[in-house]
Design a protein around this motif. Sequence first.
Motif, PDB file in Angstrom:
ATOM      1  N   ASP A  85      60.327  32.291  70.986  1.00  0.00           N
ATOM      2  CA  ASP A  85      59.176  31.508  71.418  1.00  0.00           C
ATOM      3  C   ASP A  85      57.911  31.877  70.673  1.00  0.00           C
ATOM      4  OD1 ASP A  85      60.813  30.290  73.149  1.00  0.00           O
ATOM      5  OD2 ASP A  85      60.081  31.292  74.963  1.00  0.00           O
ATOM      6  N   GLU A  86      57.890  33.019  69.986  1.00  0.00           N
ATOM      7  CA  GLU A  86      56.666  33.476  69.350  1.00  0.00           C
ATOM      8  C   GLU A  86      56.397  32.769  68.024  1.00  0.00           C
ATOM      9  OE1 GLU A  86      54.616  35.550  70.735  1.00  0.00           O
ATOM     10  OE2 GLU A  86      55.892  35.905  72.455  1.00  0.00           O
ATOM     11  N   LYS A  87      57.414  32.037  67.511  1.00  0.00           N
ATOM     12  CA  LYS A  87      57.271  31.503  66.154  1.00  0.00           C
ATOM     13  C   LYS A  87      56.264  30.362  66.075  1.00  0.00           C
ATOM     14  CE  LYS A  87      59.951  29.472  62.388  1.00  0.00           C
ATOM     15  NZ  LYS A  87      59.303  30.245  61.372  1.00  0.00           N
ATOM     16  N   SER A  88      56.273  29.483  67.049  1.00  0.00           N
ATOM     17  CA  SER A  88      55.430  28.302  66.951  1.00  0.00           C
ATOM     18  C   SER A  88      54.848  27.958  68.313  1.00  0.00           C
ATOM     19  CB  SER A  88      56.254  27.127  66.412  1.00  0.00           C
ATOM     20  OG  SER A  88      55.494  25.947  66.384  1.00  0.00           O
ATOM     21  N   TYR A  89      53.560  27.746  68.358  1.00  0.00           N
ATOM     22  CA  TYR A  89      52.897  27.396  69.602  1.00  0.00           C
ATOM     23  C   TYR A  89      52.273  26.017  69.467  1.00  0.00           C
ATOM     24  CZ  TYR A  89      53.396  32.153  71.267  1.00  0.00           C
ATOM     25  OH  TYR A  89      53.922  33.349  71.675  1.00  0.00           O
ATOM     26  N   GLU A 139      57.847  26.392  78.932  1.00  0.00           N
ATOM     27  CA  GLU A 139      58.108  25.712  77.670  1.00  0.00           C
ATOM     28  C   GLU A 139      56.840  25.043  77.143  1.00  0.00           C
ATOM     29  OE1 GLU A 139      62.733  24.247  77.731  1.00  0.00           O
ATOM     30  OE2 GLU A 139      61.243  22.950  78.628  1.00  0.00           O
ATOM     31  N   VAL A 140      56.031  24.537  78.056  1.00  0.00           N
ATOM     32  CA  VAL A 140      54.815  23.821  77.659  1.00  0.00           C
ATOM     33  C   VAL A 140      53.949  24.691  76.762  1.00  0.00           C
ATOM     34  CG1 VAL A 140      52.655  22.848  78.534  1.00  0.00           C
ATOM     35  CG2 VAL A 140      54.816  22.335  79.687  1.00  0.00           C
ATOM     36  N   LYS A 141      53.931  25.998  77.014  1.00  0.00           N
ATOM     37  CA  LYS A 141      53.079  26.905  76.243  1.00  0.00           C
ATOM     38  C   LYS A 141      53.769  27.477  75.013  1.00  0.00           C
ATOM     39  CE  LYS A 141      50.235  29.547  78.317  1.00  0.00           C
ATOM     40  NZ  LYS A 141      49.685  30.669  79.093  1.00  0.00           N
ATOM     41  N   SER A 142      55.052  27.128  74.810  1.00  0.00           N
ATOM     42  CA  SER A 142      55.732  27.675  73.639  1.00  0.00           C
ATOM     43  C   SER A 142      56.504  26.574  72.917  1.00  0.00           C
ATOM     44  CB  SER A 142      56.649  28.836  74.052  1.00  0.00           C
ATOM     45  OG  SER A 142      57.564  28.428  75.053  1.00  0.00           O
ATOM     46  N   VAL A 143      57.821  26.518  73.118  1.00  0.00           N
ATOM     47  CA  VAL A 143      58.654  25.533  72.431  1.00  0.00           C
ATOM     48  C   VAL A 143      59.370  24.683  73.472  1.00  0.00           C
ATOM     49  CG1 VAL A 143      60.568  25.184  70.836  1.00  0.00           C
ATOM     50  CG2 VAL A 143      58.987  27.083  70.473  1.00  0.00           C
ATOM     51  N   VAL A 144      59.190  23.385  73.409  1.00  0.00           N
ATOM     52  CA  VAL A 144      59.781  22.465  74.376  1.00  0.00           C
ATOM     53  C   VAL A 144      61.128  21.979  73.872  1.00  0.00           C
ATOM     54  CG1 VAL A 144      59.515  20.262  75.570  1.00  0.00           C
ATOM     55  CG2 VAL A 144      57.521  21.722  75.176  1.00  0.00           C
ATOM     56  N   ARG A 145      62.143  22.131  74.719  1.00  0.00           N
ATOM     57  CA  ARG A 145      63.469  21.630  74.372  1.00  0.00           C
ATOM     58  C   ARG A 145      63.462  20.100  74.365  1.00  0.00           C
ATOM     59  NH1 ARG A 145      67.077  22.568  78.328  1.00  0.00           N
ATOM     60  NH2 ARG A 145      65.524  23.328  79.814  1.00  0.00           N
ATOM     61  N   ASP A 146      64.218  19.533  73.464  1.00  0.00           N
ATOM     62  CA  ASP A 146      64.303  18.071  73.367  1.00  0.00           C
ATOM     63  C   ASP A 146      65.247  17.559  74.458  1.00  0.00           C
ATOM     64  OD1 ASP A 146      64.366  15.447  72.689  1.00  0.00           O
ATOM     65  OD2 ASP A 146      65.409  15.715  70.782  1.00  0.00           O
ATOM     66  N   ARG A 147      64.685  16.848  75.421  1.00  0.00           N
ATOM     67  CA  ARG A 147      65.476  16.288  76.515  1.00  0.00           C
ATOM     68  C   ARG A 147      65.636  14.779  76.381  1.00  0.00           C
ATOM     69  NH1 ARG A 147      62.384  20.405  78.568  1.00  0.00           N
ATOM     70  NH2 ARG A 147      63.374  21.821  80.059  1.00  0.00           N
ATOM     71  N   SER A 148      65.262  14.222  75.242  1.00  0.00           N
ATOM     72  CA  SER A 148      65.215  12.764  75.097  1.00  0.00           C
ATOM     73  C   SER A 148      66.554  12.101  75.384  1.00  0.00           C
ATOM     74  CB  SER A 148      64.736  12.396  73.692  1.00  0.00           C
ATOM     75  OG  SER A 148      65.571  12.972  72.704  1.00  0.00           O
ATOM     76  N   ALA A 149      67.657  12.784  75.086  1.00  0.00           N
ATOM     77  CA  ALA A 149      68.974  12.182  75.326  1.00  0.00           C
ATOM     78  C   ALA A 149      69.248  11.982  76.812  1.00  0.00           C
ATOM     79  CB  ALA A 149      70.068  13.059  74.709  1.00  0.00           C
ATOM     80  N   LYS A 150      68.550  12.724  77.666  1.00  0.00           N
ATOM     81  CA  LYS A 150      68.769  12.627  79.105  1.00  0.00           C
ATOM     82  C   LYS A 150      67.612  11.941  79.832  1.00  0.00           C
ATOM     83  CE  LYS A 150      71.803  16.661  79.381  1.00  0.00           C
ATOM     84  NZ  LYS A 150      72.089  17.937  80.062  1.00  0.00           N
ATOM     85  N   ILE A 151      66.678  11.386  79.072  1.00  0.00           N
ATOM     86  CA  ILE A 151      65.547  10.676  79.671  1.00  0.00           C
ATOM     87  C   ILE A 151      65.747   9.171  79.473  1.00  0.00           C
ATOM     88  CG2 ILE A 151      63.058  10.292  79.587  1.00  0.00           C
ATOM     89  CD1 ILE A 151      62.716  13.157  78.645  1.00  0.00           C
ATOM     90  N   ASP A 152      65.814   8.453  80.591  1.00  0.00           N
ATOM     91  CA  ASP A 152      65.915   6.990  80.558  1.00  0.00           C
ATOM     92  C   ASP A 152      64.526   6.401  80.777  1.00  0.00           C
ATOM     93  OD1 ASP A 152      68.713   7.035  80.250  1.00  0.00           O
ATOM     94  OD2 ASP A 152      68.980   7.311  82.409  1.00  0.00           O
TER      95      ASP A 152
END
Length: 457
Positions: A115-119, A246-259
């Motif tokens: 999580d430290e790599k990109s904010y 996650e909001v403050k670090s790296v957010v996982r891509d959930r687009s496949a599960k978002i309708d």
Amino acid sequence: MDAKEIFDLIVKADERLKYATPDKAEARKAQARDLLVKALEEARAIGNDQLVQQAETRLADLGMPPVAGGAGEREDAPAVHGSPLPEAKAASAAGRRPTPLDPYPEPRPEVEGGDEKSYPPELGTDAIAILEGRTFMFSDSLGDVPAGSIGGLLHDDTRFLSGWELTLNGQPLSLLKSRVVDYYSAAFFLTNREMPGLRANTLTVRRFRFVGNGLHEQVGVYNSSSEAVRFELRLRVGADFADLFEVKSVVRDRSAKIDIEHDPDLSLLHFHYENEGYLAETNVEVRRSGVIRRGLEERLDPSSMTEPEPLQEHKPAIDGNDLVWDVELDSRTGLVFILRVTVRVNETVLEPMHDEFGEEQQQVEGALTNWLEEVPRFRSDHAVLKNVFDKSILDLAALRIAGELGGESYIMPAAGLPWFMTLFGRDTLVTALQTVWVGPELARGALHLLGALQGKE
């Protein structure tokens, strides 16, 4: 020059580096080089090998190659206030040792992952945060939440809005003034920038925002010029359902599960996320969208937005996940509309609690009205002291969170706004203890919750 005087030169060079500020770092390095070159020449003149070695080592740390026979005898020696030659820098980089001023002489390899790599980008020192219970919204000073930023509408540690940007003719608006009004509300006063066919400050835009379970936002765009103006107003909307941390670090891509569903007839955007028994939804609805052609001054009162006064209806179009108003405003007329965001967590649907500034709140357990009625009264002829007490009470009220556990409801102090609206063992206990005299129910709630969650092994 004797050994002590030479040593003093080396110490002075170290001091130049030690107390260098970032804006004067290069100048301080040049001064240190001057002192060290002089110390090196004087040390060689008296044959003191120990001081010669110290001066050479420090010059090497500064990226300067060894000075054979003294700086004055080298034709390629850098000028006193100059930098080492490029080839000298490259040759000496591998031989330099770490120092406080130059801790990494050679570039460090990038560390992949973590999580430290990109904010995500921050929202600026003038960002606006408002909250009510477990709901808070964090935006920039314009009221916008740029996609990919740390802002958004969050409830119960989940982000239900990750994008919320209002643009006019494709450009961001300019800030006139914005501020928090109540702890659950904020006001943003904006105007248009200079753009083709539209002079700067022709349109006045105001956004009144209220949070609590969901979001209620009143938007008005007013043409204060003497001519008709045509423009496109666009609200970009996004929902990523990211976890708080996650909001403050790296957010996982959930687009496949978002309708995502759109209902143009109701001016409604629907975002649905479901994963392993957890369900979350965001519904963005536009209400009472229309053009005011008379009584504009009276409509500047925010409470009038909720009155059933007829408007010339003007619904937005839906373009992707954007709400778009293509409108022409005559002189002294305005476009107004209400945005209501409801959220759903599993089987619980939450409607916005507030729609006015300074309103009487719902008489539910933990509401501000009940809180203010029950806290001790404080009277003083010292205005500053009285204001400090009153503001502290409101701040403490804003940090309360309520819930139910084991069939018993609780109210307790959260750790902090906006990112720590949750239970922290030590912080919650200390705050509850220190505020027993203000509201003992906070201590009761903290003990109830911590006791129920206490480890058994």
